[in-house]
Design a protein around this motif. Structure first.
Motif, short mmCIF file in Angstrom:
data_model
loop_
_atom_site.label_atom_id
_atom_site.label_comp_id
_atom_site.label_asym_id
_atom_site.label_seq_id
_atom_site.Cartn_x
_atom_site.Cartn_y
_atom_site.Cartn_z
N THR A 92 0.90 -1.15 0.01
CA THR A 92 0.33 0.04 0.03
C THR A 92 0.94 1.36 -0.01
O THR A 92 1.99 1.32 0.74
CB THR A 92 -0.91 -0.03 1.30
N GLU A 93 0.68 2.07 -1.11
CA GLU A 93 1.30 3.25 -1.09
C GLU A 93 0.32 4.54 -1.21
O GLU A 93 -0.77 4.24 -1.37
CB GLU A 93 2.50 3.50 -2.19
N GLU A 94 0.84 5.79 -1.15
CA GLU A 94 0.08 7.00 -1.11
C GLU A 94 -0.42 7.22 -2.72
O GLU A 94 0.41 7.18 -3.55
CB GLU A 94 0.50 8.19 -0.73
N TYR A 95 -1.90 7.19 -3.10
CA TYR A 95 -2.27 7.64 -4.35
C TYR A 95 -2.23 9.31 -4.39
O TYR A 95 -2.79 9.91 -3.53
CB TYR A 95 -3.73 7.11 -4.25
N ASN A 96 -1.85 9.73 -5.52
CA ASN A 96 -1.83 10.94 -6.04
C ASN A 96 -3.18 10.99 -7.06
O ASN A 96 -3.12 10.89 -8.05
CB ASN A 96 -0.72 11.58 -6.49
N ALA A 97 -4.24 11.54 -6.31
CA ALA A 97 -5.67 11.73 -6.71
C ALA A 97 -5.39 12.55 -8.08
O ALA A 97 -6.17 12.59 -9.16
CB ALA A 97 -6.69 12.10 -5.83
N GLU A 98 -4.74 13.80 -7.85
CA GLU A 98 -4.72 14.86 -8.89
C GLU A 98 -4.04 14.47 -10.20
O GLU A 98 -4.42 14.83 -11.29
CB GLU A 98 -4.07 16.08 -8.41
N LYS A 99 -3.16 13.48 -10.07
CA LYS A 99 -2.24 12.91 -11.05
C LYS A 99 -2.82 11.47 -11.41
O LYS A 99 -2.28 11.05 -12.61
CB LYS A 99 -0.81 12.82 -10.92
N ASP A 100 -3.68 11.01 -10.78
CA ASP A 100 -4.21 9.46 -10.81
C ASP A 100 -3.15 8.39 -10.86
O ASP A 100 -2.75 7.78 -11.84
CB ASP A 100 -5.09 9.31 -12.12
N ILE A 101 -2.14 8.51 -9.97
CA ILE A 101 -1.02 7.72 -9.80
C ILE A 101 -0.45 7.25 -8.65
O ILE A 101 -0.77 8.20 -7.57
CB ILE A 101 0.12 8.27 -10.75
N THR A 102 -0.06 5.91 -8.28
CA THR A 102 0.49 5.72 -7.14
C THR A 102 1.97 5.01 -7.69
O THR A 102 1.74 4.19 -8.56
CB THR A 102 -0.32 4.44 -6.56
N PHE A 103 2.92 5.70 -7.01
CA PHE A 103 4.36 4.97 -7.33
C PHE A 103 4.76 3.85 -6.45
O PHE A 103 4.39 4.06 -5.02
CB PHE A 103 5.33 6.14 -7.38
N TYR A 104 5.43 3.03 -6.51
CA TYR A 104 5.88 2.01 -5.87
C TYR A 104 7.43 1.66 -5.92
O TYR A 104 8.27 2.11 -6.83
CB TYR A 104 5.19 0.63 -5.97
N SER A 105 8.11 1.43 -4.55
CA SER A 105 9.54 1.41 -4.87
C SER A 105 9.83 -0.18 -5.18
O SER A 105 9.06 -1.05 -4.99
CB SER A 105 10.30 1.87 -3.53
N GLY A 106 11.05 -0.29 -5.52
CA GLY A 106 11.51 -1.65 -5.89
C GLY A 106 11.40 -2.00 -7.30
O GLY A 106 10.82 -1.15 -8.17
N LEU A 107 11.97 -3.20 -7.51
CA LEU A 107 11.66 -3.86 -9.21
C LEU A 107 10.49 -4.57 -9.57
O LEU A 107 9.99 -5.16 -8.38
CB LEU A 107 12.93 -4.60 -9.36
N ALA A 108 10.01 -4.57 -10.63
CA ALA A 108 8.86 -5.53 -11.00
C ALA A 108 9.12 -6.85 -11.06
O ALA A 108 10.48 -7.38 -10.99
CB ALA A 108 8.56 -4.95 -12.54
N GLU A 109 8.18 -7.75 -10.92
CA GLU A 109 8.26 -9.08 -10.75
C GLU A 109 8.80 -9.56 -12.15
O GLU A 109 9.50 -10.53 -12.26
CB GLU A 109 7.15 -9.75 -10.22
N ASP A 110 8.16 -9.13 -12.97
CA ASP A 110 8.49 -9.55 -14.39
C ASP A 110 8.69 -8.49 -15.49
O ASP A 110 8.22 -7.44 -15.27
CB ASP A 110 7.31 -10.22 -15.04
N TYR A 111 9.52 -8.57 -16.59
CA TYR A 111 9.89 -7.71 -17.65
C TYR A 111 9.88 -8.29 -19.02
O TYR A 111 10.05 -9.70 -19.31
CB TYR A 111 11.31 -7.14 -17.27
N PHE A 112 9.38 -7.60 -20.05
CA PHE A 112 8.98 -8.00 -21.26
C PHE A 112 9.40 -6.72 -22.22
O PHE A 112 9.22 -5.78 -21.88
CB PHE A 112 7.60 -8.37 -21.52
N ALA A 113 9.74 -7.29 -23.46
CA ALA A 113 10.24 -6.12 -24.62
C ALA A 113 8.73 -5.96 -25.55
O ALA A 113 8.24 -6.90 -25.79
CB ALA A 113 11.28 -6.67 -25.32
N VAL A 114 8.53 -4.68 -25.56
CA VAL A 114 7.56 -4.21 -26.60
C VAL A 114 8.22 -3.55 -27.53
O VAL A 114 8.82 -2.54 -27.39
CB VAL A 114 6.46 -3.42 -25.79
N LYS A 115 8.05 -4.19 -28.84
CA LYS A 115 8.71 -3.42 -30.22
C LYS A 115 7.71 -2.74 -30.78
O LYS A 115 6.45 -2.80 -30.68
CB LYS A 115 9.10 -4.80 -30.84
#
Length: 147
Positions: A92-115
């Motif tokens: 659970t992290e703080e939600y910024n309602a004005e910008k409609d975004i929540t940021f999280y620390s740490g790396l993602a579980e999975d990564y993939f390439a989008v061409k």
């Protein structure tokens, strides 16, 4: 989350009432030639950002989620690596309602390439870390209000 070839984007119009208008714009627009900036298709409901992302490492790319908007992301000028972690696996992290975004620390579980020629759709339940690229990438980000 969805990842697919751009030629198949029309298969997803039933997922949201605004997707048909977004797909119509994408199909009618020369995305590569479009200037950087924002195009409003429906005020507070549907808009398109043409952006130039700077080079970013996995460590610099922050996981994010949105409550009010779905992201359709389309890299244009090169391969973009994106991270993914389901929102239910994020703290659970703080939600910024004005910008409609929540940021999280740490790396993602999975990564993939989008061409180029591909796209992703990130729903509110999808934590995503976009923009991972050694050279930077011109991209399209369609913001679609959740209904």
């Amino acid at each position: 989350m969805v990842i697919d070839k751009l030629e198949n984007i029309g298969n997803y119009v039933s997922l949201n009432p605004l997707f048909a208008q977004a797909v119509e714009f994408l199909n009618a627009t020369d995305l590569n030639a479009h200037e950087i900036g924002k195009v409003i298709l429906k005020e507070n409901e549907l808009f398109v950002n043409f952006a130039q992302a700077r080079p970013k490492t996995k460590e610099e790319a922050r996981l994010e989620t949105h409550n009010d908007y779905i992201d359709i992301q389309i890299p244009l000028s090169g391969v973009e690596v994106m991270g993914y972690t389901p929102r239910t696996d994020l703290p659970t992290e703080e939600y910024n309602a004005e910008k409609d975004i929540t940021f999280y620390s740490g790396l993602a579980e999975d990564y993939f390439a989008v061409k180029p020629g591909m796209f992703t759709i990130f729903f509110p339940e999808d934590g995503h870390a976009p923009g991972i690229t050694a050279e930077g990438v011109k991209k399209v980000i369609v913001k679609v209000r959740v209904h």
